[in-house]
Enzyme design. Structure first.
Site, PDB file in Angstrom:
ATOM      1  N   GLU A  60      73.127  15.968   0.559  1.00 43.49           N
ATOM      2  CA  GLU A  60      72.127  16.694   1.364  1.00 43.49           C
ATOM      3  C   GLU A  60      72.789  17.814   2.160  1.00 43.49           C
ATOM      4  OE1 GLU A  60      68.699  13.418   2.337  1.00 43.49           O
ATOM      5  OE2 GLU A  60      70.682  13.089   3.178  1.00 43.49           O
ATOM      6  N   ASP A  62      75.411  19.442   1.316  1.00 44.46           N
ATOM      7  CA  ASP A  62      75.716  20.531   0.389  1.00 44.46           C
ATOM      8  C   ASP A  62      74.473  21.351   0.055  1.00 44.46           C
ATOM      9  OD1 ASP A  62      78.342  19.794   0.294  1.00 44.46           O
ATOM     10  OD2 ASP A  62      78.082  18.495  -1.449  1.00 44.46           O
ATOM     11  N   SER A 107      87.746  25.581   2.049  1.00 42.81           N
ATOM     12  CA  SER A 107      87.066  24.396   1.558  1.00 42.81           C
ATOM     13  C   SER A 107      86.852  24.567   0.052  1.00 42.81           C
ATOM     14  CB  SER A 107      85.749  24.301   2.305  1.00 42.81           C
ATOM     15  OG  SER A 107      85.235  23.023   2.209  1.00 42.81           O
ATOM     16  N   GLU A 141      92.103  17.353 -11.268  1.00 43.76           N
ATOM     17  CA  GLU A 141      92.781  16.239 -10.594  1.00 43.76           C
ATOM     18  C   GLU A 141      91.815  15.558  -9.628  1.00 43.76           C
ATOM     19  OE1 GLU A 141      95.534  19.107  -9.435  1.00 43.76           O
ATOM     20  OE2 GLU A 141      94.740  19.369  -7.412  1.00 43.76           O
ATOM     21  N   LYS A 143      89.829  14.262  -6.405  1.00 46.93           N
ATOM     22  CA  LYS A 143      89.565  14.780  -5.069  1.00 46.93           C
ATOM     23  C   LYS A 143      89.786  13.601  -4.118  1.00 46.93           C
ATOM     24  CE  LYS A 143      86.271  17.467  -2.384  1.00 46.93           C
ATOM     25  NZ  LYS A 143      86.396  16.674  -1.169  1.00 46.93           N
ATOM     26  N   ASP A 145      90.086  11.240  -1.034  1.00 42.28           N
ATOM     27  CA  ASP A 145      89.195  11.138   0.113  1.00 42.28           C
ATOM     28  C   ASP A 145      89.971  10.627   1.324  1.00 42.28           C
ATOM     29  OD1 ASP A 145      86.858  11.431   1.418  1.00 42.28           O
ATOM     30  OD2 ASP A 145      85.858   9.688   0.541  1.00 42.28           O
ATOM     31  N   ARG A 164      93.818  20.257   8.923  1.00 47.58           N
ATOM     32  CA  ARG A 164      93.134  21.469   8.493  1.00 47.58           C
ATOM     33  C   ARG A 164      92.507  22.210   9.668  1.00 47.58           C
ATOM     34  NH1 ARG A 164      87.954  20.889   5.932  1.00 47.58           N
ATOM     35  NH2 ARG A 164      87.120  22.874   5.209  1.00 47.58           N
ATOM     36  N   TYR A 254      98.737  18.644  -3.505  1.00 48.91           N
ATOM     37  CA  TYR A 254      98.015  19.171  -4.666  1.00 48.91           C
ATOM     38  C   TYR A 254      97.947  20.692  -4.713  1.00 48.91           C
ATOM     39  CZ  TYR A 254      94.422  18.820  -1.057  1.00 48.91           C
ATOM     40  OH  TYR A 254      93.751  18.899   0.116  1.00 48.91           O
ATOM     41  N   LYS A 335      90.501  23.457 -11.136  1.00 48.18           N
ATOM     42  CA  LYS A 335      91.125  24.721 -10.721  1.00 48.18           C
ATOM     43  C   LYS A 335      91.481  25.535 -11.956  1.00 48.18           C
ATOM     44  CE  LYS A 335      93.196  22.250  -6.863  1.00 48.18           C
ATOM     45  NZ  LYS A 335      94.378  21.611  -6.292  1.00 48.18           N
ATOM     46  N   LYS A 359      81.569  16.409  -7.557  1.00 50.94           N
ATOM     47  CA  LYS A 359      81.373  15.265  -6.668  1.00 50.94           C
ATOM     48  C   LYS A 359      80.762  14.093  -7.427  1.00 50.94           C
ATOM     49  CE  LYS A 359      81.701  15.493  -2.502  1.00 50.94           C
ATOM     50  NZ  LYS A 359      81.297  16.335  -1.395  1.00 50.94           N
ATOM     51  N   CYS A 453      52.535 -18.236   6.367  1.00 52.02           N
ATOM     52  CA  CYS A 453      52.927 -17.821   5.023  1.00 52.02           C
ATOM     53  C   CYS A 453      52.058 -16.642   4.575  1.00 52.02           C
ATOM     54  CB  CYS A 453      52.760 -18.990   4.055  1.00 52.02           C
ATOM     55  SG  CYS A 453      52.987 -18.503   2.335  1.00 52.02           S
ATOM     56  N   CYS A 456      49.829 -18.302   1.398  1.00 50.42           N
ATOM     57  CA  CYS A 456      48.846 -19.390   1.573  1.00 50.42           C
ATOM     58  C   CYS A 456      48.441 -19.569   3.025  1.00 50.42           C
ATOM     59  CB  CYS A 456      49.404 -20.695   1.021  1.00 50.42           C
ATOM     60  SG  CYS A 456      50.680 -21.405   2.069  1.00 50.42           S
ATOM     61  N   CYS A 471      57.788 -21.858   4.184  1.00 52.93           N
ATOM     62  CA  CYS A 471      56.412 -22.319   4.015  1.00 52.93           C
ATOM     63  C   CYS A 471      56.523 -23.715   3.442  1.00 52.93           C
ATOM     64  CB  CYS A 471      55.686 -21.386   3.045  1.00 52.93           C
ATOM     65  SG  CYS A 471      54.161 -22.106   2.413  1.00 52.93           S
ATOM     66  N   CYS A 476      51.540 -24.013  -2.215  1.00 52.73           N
ATOM     67  CA  CYS A 476      51.418 -22.562  -1.985  1.00 52.73           C
ATOM     68  C   CYS A 476      51.574 -21.830  -3.316  1.00 52.73           C
ATOM     69  CB  CYS A 476      52.493 -22.124  -0.995  1.00 52.73           C
ATOM     70  SG  CYS A 476      52.687 -20.340  -0.877  1.00 52.73           S
TER      71      CYS A 476
HETATM   72  S1  IVH Z   1      92.281  22.091  -3.531  1.00 52.90           S
HETATM   73  C1  IVH Z   1      91.952  26.265  -1.886  1.00 52.90           C
HETATM   74  N1  IVH Z   1      92.658  19.714  -4.558  1.00 52.90           N
HETATM   75  O1  IVH Z   1      88.908  18.505  -0.560  1.00 52.90           O
HETATM   76  C2  IVH Z   1      91.606  24.960  -2.490  1.00 52.90           C
HETATM   77  N2  IVH Z   1      91.514  19.881  -2.478  1.00 52.90           N
HETATM   78  O2  IVH Z   1      86.379  20.340   0.256  1.00 52.90           O
HETATM   79  C3  IVH Z   1      91.979  23.875  -1.603  1.00 52.90           C
HETATM   80  N3  IVH Z   1      90.890  17.708  -1.516  1.00 52.90           N
HETATM   81  O3  IVH Z   1      89.594  19.470   2.506  1.00 52.90           O
HETATM   82  C4  IVH Z   1      91.576  22.571  -2.030  1.00 52.90           C
HETATM   83  N4  IVH Z   1      91.738  16.455  -3.115  1.00 52.90           N
HETATM   84  O4  IVH Z   1      91.618  18.519   1.455  1.00 52.90           O
HETATM   85  C5  IVH Z   1      92.141  20.416  -3.528  1.00 52.90           C
HETATM   86  N5  IVH Z   1      93.103  17.659  -5.547  1.00 52.90           N
HETATM   87  C6  IVH Z   1      92.596  18.374  -4.535  1.00 52.90           C
HETATM   88  C7  IVH Z   1      91.971  17.748  -3.441  1.00 52.90           C
HETATM   89  C8  IVH Z   1      91.422  18.543  -2.430  1.00 52.90           C
HETATM   90  C9  IVH Z   1      91.099  16.455  -1.956  1.00 52.90           C
HETATM   91  C10 IVH Z   1      90.186  18.036  -0.276  1.00 52.90           C
HETATM   92  C11 IVH Z   1      90.820  19.120   0.515  1.00 52.90           C
HETATM   93  C12 IVH Z   1      89.678  19.830   1.184  1.00 52.90           C
HETATM   94  C13 IVH Z   1      88.479  19.306   0.501  1.00 52.90           C
HETATM   95  C14 IVH Z   1      87.692  20.444  -0.058  1.00 52.90           C
END
Ligand code: IVH
Length: 717
Positions: A60, A62, A107, A141, A143, A145, A164, A254, A335, A359, A453, A456, A471, A476
């Protein structure tokens, strides 16, 4: 920072913005909408980054962000310097020193399906001036968390680590990051002509380490972390580096974000591809996503894909396996592999145009509790069921969620009309985590537990030692139907073809009023029903005839006497020549039997002193159902043959219908051994309310069957 009223208004506004169209707005309304979107996005960023407690789903958020971007594209004159699209979100805390990043930390744009990825591919090729049909290689690769970090190396030494922050400036967390063994304090950048470098990565906590942290916190009485991400981002900013060291943080790197030689000249272009720079970082001793298979997952952490179709397949593969991976990941990052092509794509103020996040489907969502319904089970137990506004959770629509019992509702103060946070972890049934009470606007009302109930209308009772209202009217209608369903089920009389839907159908037509009617069905009429025909009617008849010859332990079990499981049914069956002999038993006689406790003894005694029940049994006998002990009944089943024989089992969280002790006794009676902790040797984890780290641990192991309380009861039946 935000008052309760302001939060409520912003939340309402978010929902309104999400669900009303924004195309074709007049200039004036567009300006207003840009303002509104900016304020709600700022609020949600604060909830997410500062409070670590978002009130809407990432999806949401996003959507709101994308709306704002789209409007600003149409009306560039409305882009203010403070628009959320013009800076990345902030997570600055006041306690730490702040340091400027060498290049802005941006981001990522988000995508959710193959179509989004194809759009991204098309846009990238256009930016690069390439043909649509040309091949474009991408590095993909996980993402991770956790918490984002930036590491600066000067003359081969780690000189600084930062969060960050707002993308330009972050918190100085050098002392804490120096404690992480996955971050080298020295690395030979100079051998590659680099005098100063900034690396980007993620500090994360393994799921199993996270479980242990929460176990420890529970013992110490400290509040538990909601997830590894919260534990990680908290760990980054600890005031005492020793404590940070105890968090079990690890850093994945990364991205090589910045690299200059001794003369201060940028040398990033020495690495023609993203892959080259990651391989270099791996060589220098950093933990980078590997090209070899990931732990517990049949896929590598990182893959260089030759085109977007390979990217899509890889992302979908990971989506299916993410639960097995030892780290929490919320998507994949794609990427453009060539740095030269990356440069051609460039950046927006918010994200690089050469990268995108894919995502995964959310496991948590917020939705509104429309109502609570009360369902009557076969023994009269009343279960409150939440009726939710349908919401997508990890790929399925969730609408009905059990609220277990009155205590569950009261302890969480769940009210009708509330926005609630729903979670579906692994294979576990959806579950209400909490009500978002800060979003209440007045009309929400407490759940009123019925006194009678719902079917019944007899008064409900709650035995002192139980959490469940019941009950007590055995006649029933709701109970009768549930008992018929159970009677025919595979755990009881095992009548093939007589499942819940068949019983409900015959019941609605008016053919079934009690269990006895199951043996009085007119198969000629059944054959005429849509979807049946001669053959299935004949098969059903055969199954019913076969059930008539069942050993009596099955019949006993099928009577739905509360607490009478398959195991105790077998023990009782071994003691009687004829089922009706039980009408002469007194309480003591029952209790003489090992494993029959006072509660079951009382239930059995009352059942066999109720004339209606005896009448039912006589009728069944007249209809041909066997009531005499058979050979199969004579030998009581030993635990070694129980339904859970040879299995190890563990309970976690609060159970709704029994105490932990009772559950363990029943599990043992079913042949299971009770385990002390989650380990490779554990077979079954039964998950109650507020299951914590054990559940996560079991999910991480992947080898443990995870059962709900209901599943446990069915399996020991
Ligand atoms: S690349 C310029 N690679 O995701 C590009 N980000 O919303 C920079 N994150 O806060 C991001 N795994 O910390 C990249 N394999 C990955 C990642 C990654 C997690 C996080 C990153 C950033 C968020 C982006």
């Amino acid at each position: 920072m935000y008052s309760k009223e302001a939060q409520r208004a912003l939340y309402d506004l978010s929902k309104k913005l999400l669900y009303t169209p924004h195309a074709d707005l007049s200039a004036a309304s567009a300006a207003e909408r840009v303002q509104d979107l900016s304020s709600v996005i700022r609020y949600h960023e604060w909830r997410y980054y500062v409070q670590n407690d978002p009130v809407i789903s990432d999806f949401e958020y996003d959507q709101l962000y994308k709306q704002l971007e789209a409007l600003e594209r149409l009306h560039p004159e409305l882009i203010g310097p403070d628009s959320p699209t013009q800076r990345v979100s902030t997570d600055l805390t006041e306690d730490l020193d702040q340091v400027a990043h060498l290049t802005p930390m941006l981001s990522l744009d988000n995508s959710y399906d193959a179509a989004d990825l194809n759009d991204f591919d098309t846009a990238v090729k256009k930016l690069c001036g390439l043909q649509r049909e040309s091949e474009m290689a991408y590095a993909v690769e996980p993402k991770f968390d956790g918490g984002t970090i930036a590491l600066v190396y000067e003359n081969d030494r780690l000189v600084r680590a930062a969060t960050r922050g707002n993308g330009e400036v972050g918190d100085d967390i050098t002392a804490n990051m120096r404690t992480l063994r996955s971050i080298p304090l020295q690395a030979h950048f100079s051998r590659h002509g680099i005098a100063r470098a900034e690396l980007r990565g993620e500090a994360i906590i393994r799921k199993d380490v996270f479980s242990k942290i929460n176990d420890r916190r529970q013992e110490a009485g400290d509040p538990l972390f909601a997830n590894p991400r919260n534990a990680a981002t908290g760990g980054l900013r600890m005031k005492d580096p020793k404590e940070a060291a105890n968090r079990g943080l690890e850093a994945f790197v990364y991205q090589l974000g910045f690299a200059v030689n001794a003369a201060g000249i940028q040398v990033l272009d020495r690495f023609p591809t993203h892959n080259d720079s990651i391989l270099l970082l791996g060589e220098l001793g950093f933990k980078v996503p590997a090209l070899t298979p990931a732990p517990a997952v049949a896929l590598p952490e990182r893959r260089i894909c030759a085109n977007i179709d390979e990217v899509i397949a890889f992302c979908e593969g990971w989506q299916n396996q993410r639960d097995a991976y030892p780290y929490e990941i919320d998507g994949m990052v794609i990427k453009v592999n060539s740095l030269e092509l990356q440069a051609r794509c460039g950046f927006t103020a918010h994200h690089p145009r050469w990268a995108i996040a894919f995502k995964f489907k959310a496991k948590q969502a917020t939705t509104r509790l429309r109502d609570v319904e009360f369902q009557v089970g076969k023994t009269g137990a009343i279960t409150p069921v939440a009726k939710l506004e349908p919401v997508q959770l990890a790929g399925v629509t969730v609408q009905n969620v059990s609220l277990h019992n009155e205590e569950f509702i009261r302890s969480k103060d769940i009210r009708i009309g509330d926005q609630v946070l729903v979670e579906r972890a692994g294979d576990v049934i959806p579950y209400i985590v909490k009500a978002l009470d800060e979003l209440r606007s007045g009309p929400e009302r407490p759940v009123e537990f019925p006194t009678h109930c719902p079917v019944c209308h007899s008064p409900l009772v709650k035995p002192e030692d139980e959490a469940i209202w019941r009950c007590e009217n055995a006649g029933c209608e709701a109970q009768v139907v549930q008992r018929m369903i159970f009677h025919a089920s595979k755990h009881a009389m095992d009548i093939e073809g007589m499942g819940e839907s068949a019983i409900l159908r015959f019941y609605k037509i008016g053919w079934l009023h009690s269990i006895a009617d199951i043996y009085r069905l007119d198969y000629g009429k059944i054959a005429e029903l849509e979807g049946f025909g001669e053959k299935s009617a004949a098969n059903l008849q055969k199954a019913v005839e076969k059930a008539k010859d069942n050993p009596i332990y099955r019949l006993l079990h099928s009577l739905s006497v509360h607490h009478l499981g398959l195991k105790s049914s077998r023990l009782l069956a071994a003691e009687v020549g004829h089922v009706l002999d039980l009408k002469d038993w007194d309480l003591d006689r029952y209790e003489e039997i090992k494993d029959v406790g006072p509660v079951l003894a009382r239930n059995m005694y009352y059942f066999f002193h109720n004339e209606q029940n005896l009448e039912l049994l006589r009728t069944l006998e007249a209809l041909g159902v066997n009531l005499r002990q058979t050979e199969a009944d004579q030998k009581p089943q030993s635990a070694a043959e129980g339904p859970l024989a040879g299995k190890s089992i563990l309970f976690t969280g609060a159970l709704a219908t029994m105490t932990r002790e009772e559950a363990e006794t029943r599990a043992a009676a079913a042949g299971a051994s009770i385990a002390g902790s989650v380990s490779k040797n554990l077979n079954i984890l039964v998950v109650g309310e507020k299951a914590g780290s054990k559940l996560k641990k079991a999910q991480d192991l992947g080898s443990v069957a995870i059962w709900s309380e209901e599943e446990f009861l069915v399996n020991i039946a």
